[in-house]
Design a protein around this motif. Sequence first.
Motif, PDB file in Angstrom:
ATOM      1  N   VAL A  41       7.253   7.994 -10.784  1.00 57.09           N
ATOM      2  CA  VAL A  41       6.010   7.218 -10.768  1.00 57.09           C
ATOM      3  C   VAL A  41       5.344   7.271 -12.140  1.00 57.09           C
ATOM      4  O   VAL A  41       4.772   6.283 -12.608  1.00 57.09           O
ATOM      5  CB  VAL A  41       5.065   7.752  -9.679  1.00 57.09           C
ATOM      6  N   SER A  45       4.017   4.153 -14.578  1.00 52.71           N
ATOM      7  CA  SER A  45       2.677   4.091 -15.177  1.00 52.71           C
ATOM      8  C   SER A  45       2.753   3.958 -16.688  1.00 52.71           C
ATOM      9  O   SER A  45       2.013   3.172 -17.297  1.00 52.71           O
ATOM     10  CB  SER A  45       1.880   5.350 -14.813  1.00 52.71           C
ATOM     11  N   ARG A  48       3.887   0.479 -17.661  1.00 48.99           N
ATOM     12  CA  ARG A  48       2.830  -0.499 -17.459  1.00 48.99           C
ATOM     13  C   ARG A  48       1.778  -0.438 -18.572  1.00 48.99           C
ATOM     14  O   ARG A  48       1.202  -1.457 -18.950  1.00 48.99           O
ATOM     15  CB  ARG A  48       2.175  -0.272 -16.083  1.00 48.99           C
ATOM     16  N   GLN A  80       4.854   2.181  -2.295  1.00 47.26           N
ATOM     17  CA  GLN A  80       3.394   2.131  -2.390  1.00 47.26           C
ATOM     18  C   GLN A  80       2.897   2.840  -3.644  1.00 47.26           C
ATOM     19  O   GLN A  80       1.964   2.379  -4.308  1.00 47.26           O
ATOM     20  CB  GLN A  80       2.773   2.737  -1.131  1.00 47.26           C
ATOM     21  N   SER A  81       3.536   3.948  -3.995  1.00 43.95           N
ATOM     22  CA  SER A  81       3.162   4.666  -5.218  1.00 43.95           C
ATOM     23  C   SER A  81       3.460   3.823  -6.450  1.00 43.95           C
ATOM     24  O   SER A  81       2.665   3.790  -7.402  1.00 43.95           O
ATOM     25  CB  SER A  81       3.914   5.993  -5.300  1.00 43.95           C
ATOM     26  N   TYR A  82       4.591   3.131  -6.436  1.00 43.61           N
ATOM     27  CA  TYR A  82       4.947   2.269  -7.562  1.00 43.61           C
ATOM     28  C   TYR A  82       3.958   1.118  -7.714  1.00 43.61           C
ATOM     29  O   TYR A  82       3.570   0.754  -8.831  1.00 43.61           O
ATOM     30  CB  TYR A  82       6.353   1.705  -7.375  1.00 43.61           C
ATOM     31  N   LEU A  83       3.550   0.526  -6.596  1.00 41.21           N
ATOM     32  CA  LEU A  83       2.582  -0.565  -6.661  1.00 41.21           C
ATOM     33  C   LEU A  83       1.261  -0.074  -7.264  1.00 41.21           C
ATOM     34  O   LEU A  83       0.656  -0.754  -8.092  1.00 41.21           O
ATOM     35  CB  LEU A  83       2.345  -1.153  -5.271  1.00 41.21           C
ATOM     36  N   SER A  84       0.842   1.115  -6.868  1.00 41.21           N
ATOM     37  CA  SER A  84      -0.387   1.686  -7.414  1.00 41.21           C
ATOM     38  C   SER A  84      -0.261   1.968  -8.905  1.00 41.21           C
ATOM     39  O   SER A  84      -1.249   1.936  -9.639  1.00 41.21           O
ATOM     40  CB  SER A  84      -0.747   2.979  -6.667  1.00 41.21           C
ATOM     41  N   ALA A  85       0.976   2.235  -9.349  1.00 38.81           N
ATOM     42  CA  ALA A  85       1.217   2.559 -10.760  1.00 38.81           C
ATOM     43  C   ALA A  85       1.421   1.315 -11.620  1.00 38.81           C
ATOM     44  O   ALA A  85       1.551   1.428 -12.836  1.00 38.81           O
ATOM     45  CB  ALA A  85       2.440   3.466 -10.882  1.00 38.81           C
ATOM     46  N   GLY A  86       1.473   0.134 -10.988  1.00 41.71           N
ATOM     47  CA  GLY A  86       1.577  -1.092 -11.778  1.00 41.71           C
ATOM     48  C   GLY A  86       2.808  -1.941 -11.561  1.00 41.71           C
ATOM     49  O   GLY A  86       3.012  -2.924 -12.281  1.00 41.71           O
ATOM     50  N   ASP A  88       5.170  -4.815 -10.131  1.00 42.89           N
ATOM     51  CA  ASP A  88       4.922  -6.168  -9.623  1.00 42.89           C
ATOM     52  C   ASP A  88       5.918  -6.563  -8.546  1.00 42.89           C
ATOM     53  O   ASP A  88       5.728  -7.565  -7.856  1.00 42.89           O
ATOM     54  CB  ASP A  88       5.039  -7.193 -10.758  1.00 42.89           C
ATOM     55  N   THR A 116       4.971  -9.014  -1.807  1.00 39.30           N
ATOM     56  CA  THR A 116       5.486  -8.535  -3.100  1.00 39.30           C
ATOM     57  C   THR A 116       6.910  -9.045  -3.269  1.00 39.30           C
ATOM     58  O   THR A 116       7.762  -8.775  -2.424  1.00 39.30           O
ATOM     59  CB  THR A 116       5.484  -7.001  -3.161  1.00 39.30           C
TER      60      THR A 116
END
Length: 252
Positions: A41, A45, A48, A80-86, A88, A116
């Motif tokens: 993760v 981040s 991104r 979900q962690s990846y989406l929070s980290a940026g 797409d 997504t």
Amino acid sequence: MGSLLEVIALHPADAEAAQEGGADRLELCASMEADGLCPSVSTVSAVRRVTDLPLRVMLRLSDSFTTNGAELNRLTAMAQSYLSAGADGFVFGFLTADSEVDAESTAALASTFGGTPWTFHRAVDAVLEQQRAWRALRSLPGLDCVLTAGSSLGVGHGLDDLLKLAKDDPQVAKVMMAGGSLQPEHVPWLYGAGVRRFHVGSSVRQDGSWTKAYVNARFVRAWRNLLDAQDEKAQNQQAQDQKAQDEKGPGA
């Protein structure tokens, strides 16, 4: 539609070079010795922070194309962690023990991040029956891209099959992304068959090395220029065709 160039990135330096060279999108993964696994993760981040390119992250925990309930639960949490980290979008896909598309498991994961976009990766090149596989892919929610070489051995071996698939079905050509030992000489053939998405990895690294070289912006630029030339050629041909049609007049 103009062409899309996706570049594999393993870390921020790769991402920066890919963007400098003209990439349109990144696939972020780790462990290329296993053909790509989930990155951390923190890597998502970090990438991104250095690029605004669309970023699709690999969802794969082992070098197998099969999965199970426990692994799907882990991948759901990681997504979900990846989406929070940026992130797409994502890159994943599962096969059954009989080497067919595991539509049930793949759809189950895709449904956890509805809306997504995602890519079905080269697991599709390991199926026993391509036509059946592509029929199964049509049913998967959110799928907008299929990465394929037409063969587990790479585009050089699968080119004829890719061309036939793309020419026989424009919808297949629309979602197909050619990649896996893709070479510049393959591009005109694929472009002529309607393919507009291209994926590169080792070919944009010095000596093709995953461990000793980062993405080289000049190498990415060479691919960008190649695709831009194909786009320009297609646009010119379209303009000539339109001019000829206009000269014939209505009802010609």
